[in-house]
Motif scaffolding. Structure first.
Motif, short mmCIF file in Angstrom:
data_model
loop_
_atom_site.label_atom_id
_atom_site.label_comp_id
_atom_site.label_asym_id
_atom_site.label_seq_id
_atom_site.Cartn_x
_atom_site.Cartn_y
_atom_site.Cartn_z
N LEU A 4 -71.23 129.12 13.08
CA LEU A 4 -70.26 128.51 12.16
C LEU A 4 -69.90 127.09 12.56
O LEU A 4 -69.77 126.21 11.72
N ASN A 5 -69.74 126.88 13.84
CA ASN A 5 -69.45 125.54 14.35
C ASN A 5 -70.61 124.58 14.09
O ASN A 5 -70.42 123.42 13.72
N ASP A 6 -71.83 125.09 14.29
CA ASP A 6 -73.00 124.27 14.01
C ASP A 6 -73.07 123.89 12.54
O ASP A 6 -73.35 122.74 12.17
N LEU A 7 -72.81 124.87 11.67
CA LEU A 7 -72.83 124.61 10.24
C LEU A 7 -71.76 123.60 9.85
O LEU A 7 -71.99 122.71 9.03
N SER A 8 -70.59 123.74 10.47
CA SER A 8 -69.50 122.81 10.19
C SER A 8 -69.88 121.39 10.58
O SER A 8 -69.61 120.42 9.85
N ARG A 9 -70.54 121.28 11.74
CA ARG A 9 -70.95 119.94 12.19
C ARG A 9 -72.02 119.35 11.25
O ARG A 9 -72.00 118.17 10.93
N GLN A 10 -72.93 120.21 10.80
CA GLN A 10 -73.98 119.73 9.89
C GLN A 10 -73.39 119.27 8.56
O GLN A 10 -73.77 118.24 8.00
N LEU A 11 -72.43 120.07 8.05
CA LEU A 11 -71.78 119.69 6.79
C LEU A 11 -71.02 118.38 6.93
O LEU A 11 -71.01 117.54 6.01
N GLU A 12 -70.37 118.20 8.08
CA GLU A 12 -69.63 116.96 8.32
C GLU A 12 -70.60 115.78 8.40
O GLU A 12 -70.33 114.69 7.88
N ALA A 13 -71.77 116.02 9.06
CA ALA A 13 -72.77 114.95 9.16
C ALA A 13 -73.33 114.60 7.78
O ALA A 13 -73.53 113.43 7.45
N ILE A 14 -73.57 115.65 6.97
CA ILE A 14 -74.07 115.40 5.61
C ILE A 14 -73.03 114.64 4.79
O ILE A 14 -73.37 113.73 4.03
N LYS A 15 -71.76 115.03 4.95
CA LYS A 15 -70.69 114.36 4.22
C LYS A 15 -70.66 112.88 4.52
O LYS A 15 -70.46 112.05 3.63
N LYS A 16 -70.89 112.53 5.78
CA LYS A 16 -70.87 111.12 6.17
C LYS A 16 -72.07 110.36 5.58
O LYS A 16 -72.00 109.16 5.36
N GLN A 17 -73.18 111.09 5.34
CA GLN A 17 -74.38 110.43 4.85
C GLN A 17 -74.47 110.37 3.33
O GLN A 17 -75.35 109.70 2.79
N ILE A 18 -73.57 111.08 2.66
CA ILE A 18 -73.62 111.10 1.19
C ILE A 18 -73.52 109.70 0.58
O ILE A 18 -74.30 109.35 -0.31
N PRO A 19 -72.58 108.85 1.02
CA PRO A 19 -72.53 107.50 0.44
C PRO A 19 -73.83 106.72 0.66
O PRO A 19 -74.31 106.02 -0.24
N PHE A 20 -74.41 106.85 1.85
CA PHE A 20 -75.66 106.17 2.15
C PHE A 20 -76.79 106.71 1.28
O PHE A 20 -77.60 105.96 0.73
N ALA A 21 -76.86 108.04 1.12
CA ALA A 21 -77.89 108.66 0.30
C ALA A 21 -77.74 108.24 -1.16
O ALA A 21 -78.73 107.97 -1.86
N THR A 22 -76.50 108.19 -1.64
CA THR A 22 -76.26 107.78 -3.02
C THR A 22 -76.68 106.33 -3.24
O THR A 22 -77.29 105.99 -4.26
N ALA A 23 -76.38 105.47 -2.27
CA ALA A 23 -76.77 104.06 -2.37
C ALA A 23 -78.29 103.93 -2.41
O ALA A 23 -78.84 103.13 -3.17
N ARG A 24 -78.97 104.71 -1.60
CA ARG A 24 -80.44 104.69 -1.59
C ARG A 24 -80.99 105.12 -2.95
O ARG A 24 -81.94 104.52 -3.47
N ALA A 25 -80.40 106.15 -3.52
CA ALA A 25 -80.87 106.65 -4.81
C ALA A 25 -80.65 105.61 -5.90
O ALA A 25 -81.56 105.34 -6.72
N LEU A 26 -79.48 105.02 -5.94
CA LEU A 26 -79.18 104.00 -6.96
C LEU A 26 -80.11 102.80 -6.83
O LEU A 26 -80.61 102.27 -7.82
N THR A 27 -80.33 102.38 -5.60
CA THR A 27 -81.19 101.21 -5.37
C THR A 27 -82.62 101.50 -5.79
O THR A 27 -83.29 100.66 -6.41
N SER A 28 -83.10 102.69 -5.49
CA SER A 28 -84.45 103.07 -5.89
C SER A 28 -84.60 103.06 -7.41
O SER A 28 -85.61 102.59 -7.96
N LEU A 204 -80.42 113.22 -0.93
CA LEU A 204 -79.59 114.24 -0.28
C LEU A 204 -80.44 115.18 0.60
O LEU A 204 -80.00 115.59 1.68
N ALA A 205 -81.64 115.50 0.12
CA ALA A 205 -82.54 116.34 0.92
C ALA A 205 -82.91 115.65 2.22
O ALA A 205 -82.96 116.27 3.28
N GLU A 206 -83.14 114.33 2.12
CA GLU A 206 -83.46 113.56 3.32
C GLU A 206 -82.25 113.51 4.25
O GLU A 206 -82.38 113.57 5.49
N ALA A 207 -81.06 113.38 3.67
CA ALA A 207 -79.84 113.34 4.49
C ALA A 207 -79.63 114.65 5.23
O ALA A 207 -79.25 114.68 6.40
N MET A 208 -79.88 115.78 4.56
CA MET A 208 -79.74 117.08 5.20
C MET A 208 -80.78 117.27 6.29
O MET A 208 -80.52 117.85 7.35
#
Length: 212
Positions: A4-28, A204-208
């Motif tokens: 559960l702790n590992d999953l929580s850390r992964q979700l937090e890491a994904i959350k931090k990368q969402i803006p970056f992933a969205t920017a990449r998608a828009l730019t593409s 998002l798949a790349e971010a995960m």
């Protein structure tokens, strides 16, 4: 609990990368739309210049500014607008310049500053001849055959010297109607609707995958 702790850390890491992933998608997406618009211009406009084609630009997004856009530079947008929305040709001056006896560049356009060059020549004038307004060139008068005898008599009528004819170089005309052929906005909207979900999913798949 460790899982559960590992999953929580992964979700937090994904959350931090969402803006970056969205920017990449828009730019593409906007870059793909830019490329498609440039290709369409080459196909739908008659021999467009590199300046016109390259006037379509893309501005990418960043994680702090999730806005991306495709746009046309102002100078080109002014004369391209009728090809998108209809209307008449955009005029840089008071009249449409219709070249008649002037060498054009490889794109079929009047070379830049050509009008200024012509106006500086002593045998070129701007005016109206036989009801046609434009830029005219005076041709040299034909050479007379033999020497004219000088007549001393004051009552002899002298014929005026032969004047050379004139040649129309550029005709001035009114702005002509334009057939809208670009389809710029429809293409951009259609591509954005199709591409954006795909690109966001990929980002998002790349971010995960890279989340730690």
């Amino acid at each position: 609990m460790a899982d559960l702790n590992d999953l929580s850390r992964q979700l937090e890491a994904i959350k931090k990368q969402i803006p970056f992933a969205t920017a990449r998608a828009l730019t593409s997406v906007v870059r793909q739309i830019r490329d498609a618009q440039q290709t369409a211009m080459k196909r739908r406009l008659e021999n467009p210049t590199p300046f016109t084609v390259n006037s379509v630009r893309a501005a990418g997004a960043t994680k702090n500014n999730l806005v991306a856009r495709v746009f046309v530079m102002d100078t080109a947008a002014a004369y391209l607008d009728p090809f998108e929305s209809g209307g008449v040709h955009h005029l840089n001056g008071n009249a449409l310049l219709n070249p008649k006896n002037v060498r054009l560049n490889k794109y079929g356009n009047l070379p830049r500053r050509k009008l200024d060059q012509l106006k500086s020549k002593p045998n070129v004038f701007i005016g109206k001849v036989n009801g046609v307004s434009g830029v005219w060139q005076r041709k040299k008068p034909p050479k007379s055959k033999g020497k004219r005898r000088q007549k001393r008599a004051t009552n002899t009528t002298r014929k005026p010297p032969k004047m050379g004819s004139v040649k129309l170089l550029i005709r001035f005309g009114d702005a002509l109607p334009v057939q809208p052929v670009l389809g710029y906005m429809d293409r951009a909207n259609t591509m954005a609707k199709v591409l954006l979900p795909q690109e966001i999913q990929k980002a998002l798949a790349e971010a995960m995958r890279t989340a730690k």
